[in-house]
Design a protein around this motif. Structure first.
Motif, PDB file in Angstrom:
ATOM      1  N   LYS A   1     -35.520 -38.816  28.213  1.00 25.36           N
ATOM      2  CA  LYS A   1     -37.226 -40.054  27.875  1.00 25.36           C
ATOM      3  C   LYS A   1     -37.254 -39.802  27.013  1.00 25.36           C
ATOM      4  O   LYS A   1     -37.459 -40.211  25.171  1.00 25.36           O
ATOM      5  N   SER A   2     -38.182 -41.017  27.376  1.00 24.62           N
ATOM      6  CA  SER A   2     -39.310 -42.280  26.731  1.00 24.62           C
ATOM      7  C   SER A   2     -40.751 -40.815  26.725  1.00 24.62           C
ATOM      8  O   SER A   2     -41.001 -40.146  27.414  1.00 24.62           O
ATOM      9  N   TYR A   3     -40.923 -41.269  25.321  1.00 23.67           N
ATOM     10  CA  TYR A   3     -42.013 -41.125  25.160  1.00 23.67           C
ATOM     11  C   TYR A   3     -43.448 -40.364  26.049  1.00 23.67           C
ATOM     12  O   TYR A   3     -43.943 -39.360  26.520  1.00 23.67           O
ATOM     13  N   ARG A   4     -42.902 -41.595  26.438  1.00 22.39           N
ATOM     14  CA  ARG A   4     -44.299 -42.099  27.874  1.00 22.39           C
ATOM     15  C   ARG A   4     -43.619 -41.352  28.966  1.00 22.39           C
ATOM     16  O   ARG A   4     -44.650 -40.159  29.723  1.00 22.39           O
TER      17      ARG A   4
ATOM     18  N   THR B   1     -42.104 -38.429  29.173  1.00 17.90           N
ATOM     19  CA  THR B   1     -42.368 -37.100  28.276  1.00 17.90           C
ATOM     20  C   THR B   1     -44.120 -36.542  28.261  1.00 17.90           C
ATOM     21  O   THR B   1     -44.395 -35.504  28.480  1.00 17.90           O
ATOM     22  N   PHE B   2     -44.312 -37.250  28.031  1.00 16.66           N
ATOM     23  CA  PHE B   2     -46.219 -37.123  27.635  1.00 16.66           C
ATOM     24  C   PHE B   2     -46.484 -37.422  29.482  1.00 16.66           C
ATOM     25  O   PHE B   2     -47.606 -35.910  29.512  1.00 16.66           O
ATOM     26  N   LEU B   3     -46.357 -38.139  30.365  1.00 16.54           N
ATOM     27  CA  LEU B   3     -46.777 -37.729  31.770  1.00 16.54           C
ATOM     28  C   LEU B   3     -46.055 -36.390  31.983  1.00 16.54           C
ATOM     29  O   LEU B   3     -47.123 -35.454  33.225  1.00 16.54           O
ATOM     30  N   SER B   4     -44.703 -35.855  31.810  1.00  9.26           N
ATOM     31  CA  SER B   4     -44.546 -34.843  32.717  1.00  9.26           C
ATOM     32  C   SER B   4     -45.358 -33.669  31.846  1.00  9.26           C
ATOM     33  O   SER B   4     -45.223 -33.199  32.682  1.00  9.26           O
ATOM     34  N   SER B   5     -45.086 -33.744  30.407  1.00  7.94           N
ATOM     35  CA  SER B   5     -46.335 -33.018  30.095  1.00  7.94           C
ATOM     36  C   SER B   5     -47.981 -32.431  30.695  1.00  7.94           C
ATOM     37  O   SER B   5     -47.825 -31.369  31.151  1.00  7.94           O
ATOM     38  N   ILE B   6     -48.591 -33.713  30.994  1.00  5.10           N
ATOM     39  CA  ILE B   6     -50.096 -33.467  31.385  1.00  5.10           C
ATOM     40  C   ILE B   6     -49.461 -33.281  33.262  1.00  5.10           C
ATOM     41  O   ILE B   6     -50.526 -32.427  33.566  1.00  5.10           O
ATOM     42  N   LEU B   7     -48.870 -33.549  34.290  1.00  6.05           N
ATOM     43  CA  LEU B   7     -48.543 -32.850  35.312  1.00  6.05           C
ATOM     44  C   LEU B   7     -48.207 -31.693  34.633  1.00  6.05           C
ATOM     45  O   LEU B   7     -48.697 -30.706  35.963  1.00  6.05           O
ATOM     46  N   ASN B   8     -47.444 -30.997  33.874  1.00  4.20           N
ATOM     47  CA  ASN B   8     -47.157 -29.995  33.972  1.00  4.20           C
ATOM     48  C   ASN B   8     -48.144 -29.105  33.760  1.00  4.20           C
ATOM     49  O   ASN B   8     -47.860 -27.275  33.388  1.00  4.20           O
ATOM     50  N   ALA B   9     -49.175 -29.287  32.883  1.00  2.00           N
ATOM     51  CA  ALA B   9     -50.501 -28.515  32.606  1.00  2.00           C
ATOM     52  C   ALA B   9     -51.392 -28.303  33.749  1.00  2.00           C
ATOM     53  O   ALA B   9     -52.609 -27.309  33.433  1.00  2.00           O
ATOM     54  N   ILE B  10     -51.046 -28.960  35.494  1.00  2.00           N
ATOM     55  CA  ILE B  10     -52.048 -28.540  36.062  1.00  2.00           C
ATOM     56  C   ILE B  10     -51.552 -27.878  36.528  1.00  2.00           C
ATOM     57  O   ILE B  10     -50.854 -27.287  36.823  1.00  2.00           O
ATOM     58  N   ALA B  11     -53.006 -26.798  37.285  1.00  2.00           N
ATOM     59  CA  ALA B  11     -52.191 -25.615  37.952  1.00  2.00           C
ATOM     60  C   ALA B  11     -52.047 -25.592  38.646  1.00  2.00           C
ATOM     61  O   ALA B  11     -51.034 -24.905  39.744  1.00  2.00           O
ATOM     62  N   ASP B  12     -52.699 -26.631  39.895  1.00  2.00           N
ATOM     63  CA  ASP B  12     -51.750 -26.620  40.925  1.00  2.00           C
ATOM     64  C   ASP B  12     -50.549 -27.859  41.188  1.00  2.00           C
ATOM     65  O   ASP B  12     -50.352 -28.623  40.426  1.00  2.00           O
ATOM     66  N   PRO B  13     -49.453 -27.597  42.222  1.00  2.00           N
ATOM     67  CA  PRO B  13     -48.772 -28.259  41.949  1.00  2.00           C
ATOM     68  C   PRO B  13     -48.597 -29.621  42.528  1.00  2.00           C
ATOM     69  O   PRO B  13     -49.603 -29.853  43.355  1.00  2.00           O
ATOM     70  N   ILE B  14     -48.159 -30.431  41.821  1.00  2.00           N
ATOM     71  CA  ILE B  14     -47.946 -32.184  42.567  1.00  2.00           C
ATOM     72  C   ILE B  14     -45.462 -31.824  43.089  1.00  2.00           C
ATOM     73  O   ILE B  14     -45.702 -31.850  42.118  1.00  2.00           O
ATOM     74  N   PHE B  15     -45.918 -32.417  43.779  1.00  2.00           N
ATOM     75  CA  PHE B  15     -44.884 -33.224  44.560  1.00  2.00           C
ATOM     76  C   PHE B  15     -43.999 -34.328  44.409  1.00  2.00           C
ATOM     77  O   PHE B  15     -45.651 -34.845  45.517  1.00  2.00           O
ATOM     78  N   ILE B  16     -43.665 -34.954  44.339  1.00  2.00           N
ATOM     79  CA  ILE B  16     -42.427 -35.661  44.881  1.00  2.00           C
ATOM     80  C   ILE B  16     -41.555 -36.301  46.244  1.00  2.00           C
ATOM     81  O   ILE B  16     -41.446 -35.105  45.733  1.00  2.00           O
ATOM     82  N   ILE B  17     -41.995 -36.563  47.284  1.00  2.00           N
ATOM     83  CA  ILE B  17     -41.310 -35.883  48.207  1.00  2.00           C
ATOM     84  C   ILE B  17     -41.382 -37.359  49.310  1.00  2.00           C
ATOM     85  O   ILE B  17     -41.651 -37.962  49.929  1.00  2.00           O
ATOM     86  N   ASP B  18     -39.800 -37.750  49.518  1.00  2.00           N
ATOM     87  CA  ASP B  18     -39.364 -38.787  50.101  1.00  2.00           C
ATOM     88  C   ASP B  18     -39.391 -38.714  51.450  1.00  2.00           C
ATOM     89  O   ASP B  18     -40.265 -38.204  52.132  1.00  2.00           O
ATOM     90  N   GLU B  19     -39.734 -40.430  51.757  1.00  2.00           N
ATOM     91  CA  GLU B  19     -39.805 -40.059  53.544  1.00  2.00           C
ATOM     92  C   GLU B  19     -38.558 -39.568  54.594  1.00  2.00           C
ATOM     93  O   GLU B  19     -39.540 -38.809  55.352  1.00  2.00           O
ATOM     94  N   GLU B  20     -37.468 -38.788  53.931  1.00  2.00           N
ATOM     95  CA  GLU B  20     -36.785 -37.562  55.072  1.00  2.00           C
ATOM     96  C   GLU B  20     -37.735 -35.759  54.710  1.00  2.00           C
ATOM     97  O   GLU B  20     -36.909 -34.933  55.403  1.00  2.00           O
ATOM     98  N   GLY B  21     -38.681 -36.077  53.666  1.00  2.00           N
ATOM     99  CA  GLY B  21     -38.722 -34.787  53.323  1.00  2.00           C
ATOM    100  C   GLY B  21     -38.211 -33.943  51.596  1.00  2.00           C
ATOM    101  O   GLY B  21     -38.218 -33.298  52.099  1.00  2.00           O
TER     102      GLY B  21
END
Length: 149
Positions: free
Chosen positions: A3-6, A8-28
């Motif tokens: 993983k690049s620094y960027r 890792t940094f973005l993943s850490s920010i997203l994981n610090a958020i109390a609410d879930p964030i999903f990436i879901i494709d068009e097939e669900g």
């Protein structure tokens, strides 16, 4: 692949958020799972990665959710909607969250580029169960005379 620094940094920010964030494709299919770390509000969503909505949710609710994804991708705009979910009907290996019937606000937005070769959305889910209960209670109180009941 490292993983690049960027990343890792973005993943850490997203994981610090109390609410879930999903990436879901068009097939669900859940392609990415981030955040949702507050176990008083959410079950661990990591087991969803790679699974389809139809494998995890009831058929009716799964269809509803995939229709929301399709609507978001078709309109290419932010799609905000509330829904009720009985967490006991969700097919997860471990339940750590509050359990029972919960209310959520979903905020879906299309991803501009293909993600793993498919169209996809980012979905942020916010547990609004307490907010709805408070709103209902305030409505009840607004019609109740404290003196006469």
């Amino acid at each position: 692949m490292e993983k690049s620094y960027r990343d890792t940094f973005l993943s850490s920010i997203l994981n610090a958020i109390a609410d879930p964030i999903f990436i879901i494709d068009e097939e669900g299919r859940y392609l990415g799972v981030f955040g949702g770390t507050d176990r008083s509000l959410y079950d661990d969503g990591q087991p969803l990665r790679g699974r389809k909505v139809s494998e995890v949710l009831t058929p009716e609710f799964g269809d509803f959710f995939v229709n929301q994804i399709t609507h978001t991708l078709t309109t290419n705009t932010l799609n905000v909607f509330d829904y009720r979910l009985d967490t006991q009907t969700v097919n997860l290996p471990v339940f750590e969250g509050p359990g029972g019937v919960q209310w959520f606000e979903a905020r879906m937005y299309p991803i501009d580029q293909l993600f793993d070769g498919k169209r996809a959305v980012v979905a942020i889910l916010i547990n609004i169960t307490e907010r709805r209960a408070l709103h209902r209670r305030l409505q009840e109180l607004s019609y109740l005379d404290p003196l006469t009941g």
